[in-house]
Design an enzyme around this catalytic site. Structure first.
Site, PDB file in Angstrom:
ATOM      1  N   ARG A   1       0.829  -1.213   0.000  1.00 50.51           N
ATOM      2  CA  ARG A   1       0.000   0.000   0.000  1.00 50.51           C
ATOM      3  C   ARG A   1       0.860   1.258   0.000  1.00 50.51           C
ATOM      4  O   ARG A   1       0.531   2.251  -0.644  1.00 50.51           O
ATOM      5  CB  ARG A   1      -0.925  -0.019   1.230  1.00 50.51           C
ATOM      6  CG  ARG A   1      -2.067  -1.041   1.076  1.00 50.51           C
ATOM      7  CD  ARG A   1      -2.641  -1.404   2.424  1.00 50.51           C
ATOM      8  NE  ARG A   1      -3.827  -2.239   2.346  1.00 50.51           N
ATOM      9  CZ  ARG A   1      -3.835  -3.554   2.101  1.00 50.51           C
ATOM     10  NH1 ARG A   1      -2.695  -4.200   1.885  1.00 50.51           N
ATOM     11  NH2 ARG A   1      -4.978  -4.228   2.069  1.00 50.51           N
TER      12      ARG A   1
ATOM     13  N   GLY B   1      -0.614 -11.294  -5.074  1.00 46.72           N
ATOM     14  CA  GLY B   1      -2.063 -11.156  -5.207  1.00 46.72           C
ATOM     15  C   GLY B   1      -2.557  -9.789  -4.775  1.00 46.72           C
ATOM     16  O   GLY B   1      -3.501  -9.239  -5.359  1.00 46.72           O
TER      17      GLY B   1
ATOM     18  N   ASP C   1      -4.257 -15.302   7.052  1.00 45.35           N
ATOM     19  CA  ASP C   1      -2.964 -15.815   6.585  1.00 45.35           C
ATOM     20  C   ASP C   1      -2.281 -16.699   7.626  1.00 45.35           C
ATOM     21  O   ASP C   1      -1.281 -17.362   7.323  1.00 45.35           O
ATOM     22  CB  ASP C   1      -2.038 -14.650   6.198  1.00 45.35           C
ATOM     23  CG  ASP C   1      -2.584 -13.886   4.990  1.00 45.35           C
ATOM     24  OD1 ASP C   1      -3.296 -14.495   4.178  1.00 45.35           O
ATOM     25  OD2 ASP C   1      -2.317 -12.680   4.881  1.00 45.35           O
TER      26      ASP C   1
HETATM   27  C1  S3P Z   1      -4.260  -8.923   2.036  1.00 44.94           C
HETATM   28  C2  S3P Z   1      -5.524  -9.391   2.287  1.00 44.94           C
HETATM   29  C3  S3P Z   1      -5.851 -10.811   2.441  1.00 44.94           C
HETATM   30  C4  S3P Z   1      -4.601 -11.628   2.736  1.00 44.94           C
HETATM   31  C5  S3P Z   1      -3.455 -11.280   1.838  1.00 44.94           C
HETATM   32  C6  S3P Z   1      -3.095  -9.823   1.950  1.00 44.94           C
HETATM   33  C7  S3P Z   1      -4.059  -7.486   1.851  1.00 44.94           C
HETATM   34  O1  S3P Z   1      -6.424 -11.256   1.242  1.00 44.94           O
HETATM   35  O2  S3P Z   1      -4.882 -13.003   2.638  1.00 44.94           O
HETATM   36  O3  S3P Z   1      -2.316 -12.058   2.164  1.00 44.94           O
HETATM   37  O4  S3P Z   1      -2.907  -7.020   1.904  1.00 44.94           O
HETATM   38  O5  S3P Z   1      -5.058  -6.792   1.646  1.00 44.94           O
HETATM   39  P1  S3P Z   1      -8.009 -11.081   0.944  1.00 44.94           P
HETATM   40  O6  S3P Z   1      -8.318  -9.659   1.128  1.00 44.94           O
HETATM   41  O7  S3P Z   1      -8.238 -11.494  -0.464  1.00 44.94           O
HETATM   42  O8  S3P Z   1      -8.673 -11.977   1.928  1.00 44.94           O
END
Ligand code: S3P
Length: 441
Positions: free
Chosen positions: A27, A97, A328
């Site tokens: 972020r 992701g 996590d």
């Molecule tokens: C994250 C949110 C989570 C988490 C990922 C990091 C983030 O995913 O599992 O490792 O930084 O916003 P989700 O928002 O898809 O649950």
């Protein structure tokens, strides 16, 4: 691929500062790139995932300065391009992701430009329809493979604010919609069924955006449900961003110290935002004594020293609103449950199937290979605690958290654990093995 062996060892002793928070680092780089002028970031995570984010912001025109990201006291400086200044690019998100889901929120509202986001084999299995749906409602023009998988193509369009109810509690989807809301006409509102990590909201507010949160009202609203709102922004001015240590990385030592007899460990200056501390609550319910010594705030996020000593554990039930707060760390809850007395159930966690690997499958397969009695369910798992683990060999399946789980299991096991694909740890924690070794002595 590197195969590493982790023999029974311990106790764990001493103190350690875990690496910087991955979620907050992603972020920080994105919001700095969206900002005006230069944003210094102190303690940015130096790992594969967060390097992908630096590469991504550079690809759209931001300039990144700073030699040693991650080192304590190190400082990165990002020259932002401003909210509407991202240049067209093909962006490689690697394994990240969070980058895949957050960055399109920023890009979607910039008319006249286009971008493509793609990444590694694991990323190509991670759904993007969860962000495409709300962004399209806002007016975005997006194309994905089979309409749900990367590569994701974005053509900037004029956006308008919406009220969006998240179908799953996802901080990534919430953050994506909020970032898009900055460039949209009118207010954008996101209803989350249960709270998820709120780092985006905190950082945007600190950068001068109009961000609000209120309890969700009305018929059928669940306790804890909330509405996060954001208004259109002319500019962001983040000021200096400081990144605390990552509780999700600290978590491996938290559980290792609990499981290995005689351990006594202090983890320093860890981010303890209440939307991230579900693991601590769960472990305390299982019988752990965790001392949390508050150390004030770092960059608008509460931090604390955590002191852990080994403890006898009992089984527990995990589900509902607790799941996003520990999402996590649920693989580590399953590991701890193997050592506990009684049967532990994890439910409402189908999201685990959509992580870097299908973590319901990879965690249950790994723990079974080490002698555990564990059954996968559609939305979680059931672990029959037997007081210990025999040991054996597992594969990380390229998933950083499974690799590090295997290492912790090895220390606490009777016969040791061999982890194939240990290099995956570098996605979030390149120094993991050295740090673990420093505590084992
Ligand atoms: C994250 C949110 C989570 C988490 C990922 C990091 C983030 O995913 O599992 O490792 O930084 O916003 P989700 O928002 O898809 O649950």
């Amino acid at each position: 691929m590197s195969t590493r062996r982790f023999d029974p060892a311990g106790p764990l002793r001493g103190s350690l500062r875990p690496p910087a928070d991955k979620s907050i680092s992603h972020r920080a780089a994105l919001i700095a790139a969206m900002g005006e002028g230069v944003t210094p970031i102190r303690g940015y995570l130096d790992a594969a995932d967060t390097r992908s984010t630096l590469g991504a912001v550079e690809a759209v025109g931001a300039r990144v300065e700073g030699a040693a990201p991650g080192a304590i006291g190190s400082e990165l400086r990002i020259h932002g391009v401003g909210l509407r200044g991202a240049g067209p690019a093909t962006i490689d998100v690697g394994n990240a992701g969070t980058l895949l889901r957050l960055m399109p929120g920023w890009l979607a509202g910039q008319e006249g430009e286009s971008w493509t986001l793609d990444g590694d084999d694991s990323i190509r299995r991670r759904p993007v329809d969860r962000i495409a749906a709300p962004l399209r409602e806002m007016g975005a023009d997006l194309r994905a493979r089979e309409d749900r998988l990367p590569p994701l193509e974005i053509r900037g369009a004029s956006l308008h604010g919406i009220a969006y109810e998240l179908p799953v509690a996802s901080a990534q989807v919430k953050s994506c919609v909020l970032l898009a809301g900055l460039l949209a006409a009118g207010e954008t509102r996101v209803l989350e069924p249960v709270p998820s990590r709120d780092h985006t909201e905190r950082m945007l507010a600190a950068a001068g955006a109009e961000v609000g949160r209120e309890a969700a009202a009305g018929l059928g609203a669940r306790a804890g449900a909330g509405v996060v709102s954001v208004g259109p922004a002319a500019r962001l001015e983040p000021g200096e961003i400081v990144v605390p240590a990552d509780i999700s990385s600290a978590a491996f030592f938290v559980v290792a110290a609990l499981l290995v007899e005689g351990s006594d460990v202090v983890l320093e200056r860890v981010g303890v935002n209440p939307t991230r501390t579900g693991l601590l609550t769960i472990l305390e319910r299982m019988g752990a004594a965790i001392e949390v010594e508050p150390r004030g705030e770092r960059g608008g996020e509460p931090i604390a020293d955590l002191r852990l000593r080994s403890a006898a554990l009992r089984a527990t039930e995990v589900g509902g609103a607790e799941v996003p707060l520990a999402i996590d760390e649920l693989p580590l809850v399953a590991l701890a449950a193997c050592f506990a007395e009684g049967e532990t159930t994890i439910r409402d966690a189908a999201e685990l199937r959509r992580k870097e690997s299908d973590r319901i499958e990879t965690v249950t397969a790994a723990l079974r290979a080490l002698g555990a009695e564990v059954e996968p369910t559609p939305d979680g798992m059931v672990v029959a605690g037997t007081g210990g683990l025999r040991g054996g060999a597992i594969s990380s399946h390229g998933d950083h958290r499974i690799a590090m789980l295997g290492a912790v299991a090895g220390l606490a096991s009777a016969e040791g654990v061999e982890v194939e694909g240990m290099e995956a740890a570098a996605v979030s924690y390149p120094g993991f093995e050295a740090d673990l070794a420093s505590l084992v002595g």
